[in-house]
Design an enzyme around this catalytic site. Structure first.
Site, PDB file in Angstrom:
ATOM      1  N   HIS A 164       0.735  -1.207   0.059  1.00 45.44           N
ATOM      2  CA  HIS A 164       0.026  -0.028  -0.024  1.00 45.44           C
ATOM      3  C   HIS A 164       0.943   1.234   0.176  1.00 45.44           C
ATOM      4  O   HIS A 164       2.101   1.284   0.483  1.00 45.44           O
ATOM      5  CB  HIS A 164      -0.912   0.046   1.291  1.00 45.44           C
ATOM      6  CG  HIS A 164      -1.949  -1.226   1.289  1.00 45.44           C
ATOM      7  ND1 HIS A 164      -3.146  -0.963   2.043  1.00 45.44           N
ATOM      8  CD2 HIS A 164      -2.286  -1.857   0.271  1.00 45.44           C
ATOM      9  CE1 HIS A 164      -3.889  -1.903   1.862  1.00 45.44           C
ATOM     10  NE2 HIS A 164      -3.595  -2.399   0.787  1.00 45.44           N
ATOM     11  N   GLU A 177       1.121   3.833   1.849  1.00 44.60           N
ATOM     12  CA  GLU A 177       1.429   4.144   3.043  1.00 44.60           C
ATOM     13  C   GLU A 177       2.675   3.512   3.542  1.00 44.60           C
ATOM     14  O   GLU A 177       3.604   4.235   4.044  1.00 44.60           O
ATOM     15  CB  GLU A 177       0.370   4.289   4.050  1.00 44.60           C
ATOM     16  CG  GLU A 177      -0.754   5.061   3.859  1.00 44.60           C
ATOM     17  CD  GLU A 177      -1.914   4.299   3.110  1.00 44.60           C
ATOM     18  OE1 GLU A 177      -1.649   3.474   1.984  1.00 44.60           O
ATOM     19  OE2 GLU A 177      -3.149   4.384   3.629  1.00 44.60           O
ATOM     20  N   CYS A 233      -6.119   1.785   5.939  1.00 48.75           N
ATOM     21  CA  CYS A 233      -6.549   0.615   6.510  1.00 48.75           C
ATOM     22  C   CYS A 233      -6.083   0.285   7.691  1.00 48.75           C
ATOM     23  O   CYS A 233      -5.064   1.123   8.005  1.00 48.75           O
ATOM     24  CB  CYS A 233      -6.587  -0.463   5.436  1.00 48.75           C
ATOM     25  SG  CYS A 233      -4.750  -0.905   5.394  1.00 48.75           S
ATOM     26  N   CYS A 285      -2.247   0.011   7.536  1.00 47.54           N
ATOM     27  CA  CYS A 285      -1.386   1.139   7.227  1.00 47.54           C
ATOM     28  C   CYS A 285      -1.482   2.173   8.462  1.00 47.54           C
ATOM     29  O   CYS A 285      -0.467   2.900   8.834  1.00 47.54           O
ATOM     30  CB  CYS A 285      -1.903   1.710   5.838  1.00 47.54           C
ATOM     31  SG  CYS A 285      -1.338   0.872   4.443  1.00 47.54           S
TER      32      CYS A 285
END
Lengths: 144, 144
Positions: free
Chosen positions: A49, A51, A79, A82
């Site tokens: 992801h 992040e 999420c 993260c």
């Protein structure tokens, strides 16, 4: 510099790669020290992801896992993975462009960022931005 | 093969590197496809918990971000970041050696693994193991 616009530019890179369009930048002082976009499908790695990648790049850049004093600007509410990474890396501030109604972990479904039992406090600011919500909504509309 | 013992062996590698001793392995069929230990301090990267590293290695090994059908054996109950990553990577089973009273995200403080609102269900089995609890307790006793 408009840091959320820089995060949106990153999300656009994800879009071109047919990834869920999420982008983020990490800022120290007034300088962007890391920028990343979601690369999960292209990297075939669920941890990629935006992040997580940005935290990895920022830590490498400053040669320290502690990102104290740094801010993250991200187009979509993180999420749980993260949000947990944001806490682990001691980021000081988190600016979010739009909420994530399916798995947002900064208040929408659960709050891992401001959680007394976990002793986690990152300063969160919501910078609601139409471009942040439309890029993700349009992506999923086209997918359905 | 005793997979939890293999995870404990990994935790011992962390200990030798003066890291919080946590180790894990990921198993597919009856074969270990990834093994990792906490490297946060040595790698100067807060995302380098054993579980995140093992997920990255396993995905590379099978060339797929979906770890469906795979099991993770980990010595300590995962934190929110790692529990979130376990869910993101679609691991099917999670075997935990001991609970984490400060930030355990599989039931101790919060439950990200079996969470209806997040629609997350990973099959969790607690394999309480004295070696898993003593390695971490002894580490923090010496640190204080």
């Amino acid at each position: 510099m408009n840091f959320m616009q820089e995060a949106i530019n990153e999300a656009n890179f994800s879009l071109k790669l047919n990834e869920v369009p999420v982008g983020c930048v990490i800022v120290k002082g007034n300088e962007i020290i890391a920028r990343a976009h979601n690369l999960k499908e292209n990297n075939k790695d669920a941890t990629c992801h935006a992040e997580i990648l940005a935290i990895r790049y920022a830590s490498k850049k400053i040669d320290n896992w502690r990102l104290t004093g740094c801010s993250m600007y991200v187009t979509l509410e993180p999420c749980p993975m993260c949000a947990g990474a944001i806490v682990q890396s001691r980021l000081s501030k988190l600016y979010i462009g739009t909420f994530n109604p399916s798995c947002g972990a900064c208040g929408s479904i659960i709050n891992l960022i401001e959680n007394e039992r976990l002793n986690n406090f990152v300063n969160v600011k919501w910078l609601y931005n139409d471009k942040c919500s439309s890029i993700i909504e349009n992506f999923f509309k086209l997918k359905r």
